[in-house]
Design a protein around this motif. Sequence first.
Motif, short mmCIF file in Angstrom:
data_model
loop_
_atom_site.label_atom_id
_atom_site.label_comp_id
_atom_site.label_asym_id
_atom_site.label_seq_id
_atom_site.Cartn_x
_atom_site.Cartn_y
_atom_site.Cartn_z
N LEU A 5 -23.68 7.27 43.37
CA LEU A 5 -24.24 5.94 43.63
C LEU A 5 -23.17 5.10 44.30
N VAL A 6 -23.50 4.43 45.37
CA VAL A 6 -22.54 3.52 45.98
C VAL A 6 -22.58 2.22 45.20
N ASN A 7 -21.42 1.74 44.82
CA ASN A 7 -21.32 0.49 44.05
C ASN A 7 -21.93 -0.66 44.86
N ALA A 8 -22.96 -1.25 44.29
CA ALA A 8 -23.67 -2.31 45.00
C ALA A 8 -23.00 -3.68 44.87
N ASN A 9 -21.90 -3.73 44.15
CA ASN A 9 -21.21 -4.99 43.92
C ASN A 9 -20.52 -5.47 45.19
N PRO A 10 -20.89 -6.60 45.75
CA PRO A 10 -20.31 -7.03 47.03
C PRO A 10 -18.83 -7.42 46.93
N THR A 11 -18.42 -7.91 45.75
CA THR A 11 -17.03 -8.39 45.63
C THR A 11 -16.09 -7.32 45.08
N ALA A 12 -16.65 -6.23 44.53
CA ALA A 12 -15.79 -5.20 43.95
C ALA A 12 -15.39 -4.18 45.01
N ASN A 13 -14.43 -3.33 44.62
CA ASN A 13 -14.03 -2.26 45.52
C ASN A 13 -15.22 -1.33 45.73
N LYS A 14 -15.32 -0.75 46.92
CA LYS A 14 -16.47 0.10 47.24
C LYS A 14 -16.28 1.50 46.64
N SER A 15 -15.99 1.54 45.35
CA SER A 15 -15.80 2.84 44.71
C SER A 15 -17.17 3.49 44.50
N VAL A 16 -17.17 4.81 44.53
CA VAL A 16 -18.42 5.54 44.34
C VAL A 16 -18.60 5.82 42.86
N LYS A 17 -19.71 5.38 42.28
CA LYS A 17 -20.02 5.68 40.90
C LYS A 17 -21.01 6.82 40.85
N LYS A 18 -21.13 7.43 39.69
CA LYS A 18 -22.04 8.56 39.53
C LYS A 18 -23.12 8.20 38.52
N LYS A 19 -24.24 8.87 38.64
CA LYS A 19 -25.34 8.68 37.72
C LYS A 19 -25.73 10.03 37.15
N ILE A 20 -25.80 10.11 35.82
CA ILE A 20 -26.14 11.39 35.18
C ILE A 20 -27.63 11.67 35.38
N THR A 21 -27.96 12.94 35.62
CA THR A 21 -29.38 13.31 35.79
C THR A 21 -29.82 14.42 34.83
N GLY A 22 -28.85 15.02 34.12
CA GLY A 22 -29.23 16.07 33.19
C GLY A 22 -28.11 17.05 32.92
N VAL A 23 -28.48 18.21 32.35
CA VAL A 23 -27.49 19.25 32.03
C VAL A 23 -28.05 20.61 32.42
N ARG A 24 -27.12 21.56 32.59
CA ARG A 24 -27.52 22.96 32.83
C ARG A 24 -26.86 23.84 31.76
N THR A 25 -27.60 24.78 31.21
CA THR A 25 -27.06 25.67 30.17
C THR A 25 -26.53 26.96 30.80
N TYR A 26 -25.90 27.77 29.96
CA TYR A 26 -25.30 29.03 30.43
C TYR A 26 -26.34 29.96 31.04
N THR A 27 -27.55 29.93 30.50
CA THR A 27 -28.60 30.81 31.02
C THR A 27 -29.27 30.27 32.27
N GLY A 28 -28.87 29.09 32.70
CA GLY A 28 -29.40 28.51 33.93
C GLY A 28 -30.50 27.50 33.73
N SER A 29 -30.93 27.29 32.48
CA SER A 29 -31.98 26.31 32.21
C SER A 29 -31.48 24.89 32.50
N VAL A 30 -32.36 24.08 33.04
CA VAL A 30 -32.02 22.70 33.39
C VAL A 30 -32.83 21.75 32.52
N TYR A 31 -32.13 20.77 31.95
CA TYR A 31 -32.79 19.71 31.19
C TYR A 31 -32.51 18.40 31.90
N GLU A 32 -33.54 17.88 32.56
CA GLU A 32 -33.38 16.60 33.24
C GLU A 32 -33.44 15.49 32.21
N ALA A 33 -32.50 14.55 32.30
CA ALA A 33 -32.42 13.49 31.29
C ALA A 33 -31.97 12.18 31.91
#
Length: 648
Positions: A138-166
Motif C-alpha cells: 500500500l502506498v502511504n496516503a499521508n501527504p505530509t509523511a514520508n512516502k514509505s510503502v506500507k503493507k496490508k495482510i491478506t492471509g496465510v499459506r500452510t505447508y501443504t499449500g492451502s490458503v486462508y484469506e483473512a
Amino acid sequence: MLENRNTFVEKVDVCIVGAGHAGCEAALACARMGLETVIFTVSVDSIALMPCNPNVGGSSKGHLVREIDALGGEMGKNIDKTFIQSKMLNISKGPAVHSLRAQADKADYTREMRKVLENQENLTIKQAEVCELLWEELVNANPTANKSVKKKITGVRTYTGSVYEAKAVVLCTGTYLKARCLCGEAITHTGPNGLQAANYLTDSLMDMGIEMRRFKTGTPARMDKRSIDFSKMEEQLGDKEVVPFSFSTKKEDVQKEQVSCWLTYTNEKTHEIIRGNLDRSPIYAGVIEGTGPRYCPSIEDKVVKFAEKDRHQVFIEPEGLHTNEMYVGGMSSSLPEDVQLAMYRTVPGLEHCKIVRNAYAIEYDCINPNQLYATLAFKEVEGLFSGGQFNGSSGYEEAAAQGLIAGINAALFVQGKEQITIDRSEGYIGVLIDDLVTKENFEPYRMMTSRAEYRLLLRQDNADLRLRKIGYDAGLVTKEQYEYVLEKERLIEEEVIRLQNTKIGANKATQEFLESHNSALLKTGTTLAEIMCRPELSYEILAAIDPDRKPLSDDVIEQVNINIKYDGYIKRQQKQVEQFKKIENKKIPENIDYEDVPSLRIEARQKLKKYKPLSVGQASRISGVSPADISVLLIYLEQFYKKMKCKK
C-alpha cells in the motif's frame, strides 16, 4: 513448502498462528467478538501446553492473570478448574504485592483449554504449519509523511499449500520458529517437548522487512517421583482457604484437597560438578546463539554469576495427579545428560533420582517488539498483530495477556472500530506492553512488580474494578458481570463514606473492646475509619462496635479494608497518575513529520521516527529522547493543533 496445483482456499475473518497461551486468548477473543476465526497449531495435542513450569501466577504474574480475567480472558477460569495446589504469595507484605500462584495439573490444563476452544462458536482449530504470510503493498496516503510503502495482510499459506484469506492475522508462535533444543553436545531441531518446529515462517517475515531476533530459554529435568526421598526436603503446603483466580469462579468451588510441593537446596558439591563441566555447556561453549532471560537463569548461570552463594533453592513440584513426573524448579540447564544426573544426585533427596525428561535449552526466532504499536499491531503491516513470546517476552502469563490484547485489537480492526490500549496507570498489562514497545529489550522480558510505578493502585484484588469496562465495551464481559462490578463499586464507596462519618466515643464499651485487641485506648472521640487504620484492627474486627453495618460480600469488605487503611498512599499515587495522564493524553498525530519539529536533537528525531509513539507520554519513555526534546515536542504540538483548528 509443497507445490499444489489445486490450492485449497478458504475465507475467514482472522487467522491466529499458534495455539499456546497467547494464541488461545487471541482466538477466543476474536471468536467471542463474532468473527470467523481459525487457529493454527503444529500439533492439536499442544494447545495451551506448559512445556516448562506447570504453574500459573506468582509474583506480578498473578496480577496479569487477574487482569486477563477482568477483560474477559480464559486463563484464570482454566487454572481454577485444573489447579492441584494454590498459594497467595507475599501475604506478610502490603496488598500491592500479594500475588496468587497455582500449581496446575499440566495434562488437565491443556485438555480443559482445548475443550473450551473446540466448543467455541466461530472458532476452528487447524493442525497445520503456517509457512507464509500473504500481503500486498500500500502506498502511504499521508501527504505530509514520508512516502514509505506500507503493507496490508491478506492471509496465510500452510505447508501443504492451502490458503486462508483473512482480514487480520495474529502471530503467536511462541518458541517454535526455527527452534532447536540443546542438551550438551546433543542438538535436536524441534520445538519444546520434542514437538515439531516451525521452520519456514521466519523467512516470510524477513521478506516482509520484519526485524527478527534470536532468544533462548530453558527448562529443568523431570524426575520419577518414586526415586525421590521427600523426607530430606521441606514440605510446601497450599493455602487452607483457596482464593480463585477468576472473578466469576465461586469461592466454594475451589476448596479442595491439595497436593504438596517440596523445597531442597543445591550445595558446594553440586556447584563443583557444574563448574568442572562448563566447557560441555552449550551456553559457555558458544554453541547457543540466542540471548537468555536474566531473571530466570540456568543453574550454570547461577553458579557462575553468583559464585558467592553456597546454595540455591530447588523446588520439587508435581506435574499432575495422574503422573509420577516431578518438575525440578530452579535447576534449568543445557548440560549433557551424564552431567545433569551427577549434579542432580548431589541435591538432598535426589541422591537416587531417575530422570524422565532431560533438562534442555531452547533457541527460537522472535521479533524486535519496537516494531509494534501499544495495540500490538505492526506499524508497517496493516492487519498484522502479534503476542506472546514471539514479541520477546517470557512466561505463560505475559504471553496470555498479550495474546488477549492482540486478539481484541485484531477483531476491532476487522470491525472498523477504534483499537484499545491499556496504559501504565491502568494495569500490569499496560506496563508489560509499554515496556516491550518503547524500551530496548535484548533479552526475554519478564514481568515484575517493581516495573509498575503505580502498583498500589494496580493490585490483583481490584483488577475487575479497573478493567471490566474495557472488556465489556469489547464484548467479552457480559452485561450481568459488568453490572455486578458497578454495584460492587457503589457498595464500596457507600461503606467507606459511612465509616468515615460514623463517630465513636471513648466510652467504656469502646475502651474494653480496644483493650481486648491490644489497641491503644481513646483519649477523645474518633471515627470508625480512623480507628480502622490501626494495624491490629480491621473491618471484620470492628463489627463488635459497629451495630449499624449491613451484610457485605467478602470482595467488597476486602476493598473497604484496603481503601481505608491505605487511604493516604492511594491518594498520593492517584495524584501521580493525574500528572501522568496529562502527558499521556497528549496524542501525537500519525502524520507528524519530525523533520519539521525545530530544535529536536538528531538522536531524538531518529528514535521518534523509528518508534512512532502515539502519545507524548510514550515518547518520553523512549531511550534517547530527553526531557528537553519532550518540551520542544509539546510546543510544536500546541502550534500544530492550533493550525488544525484554524483550518477547520
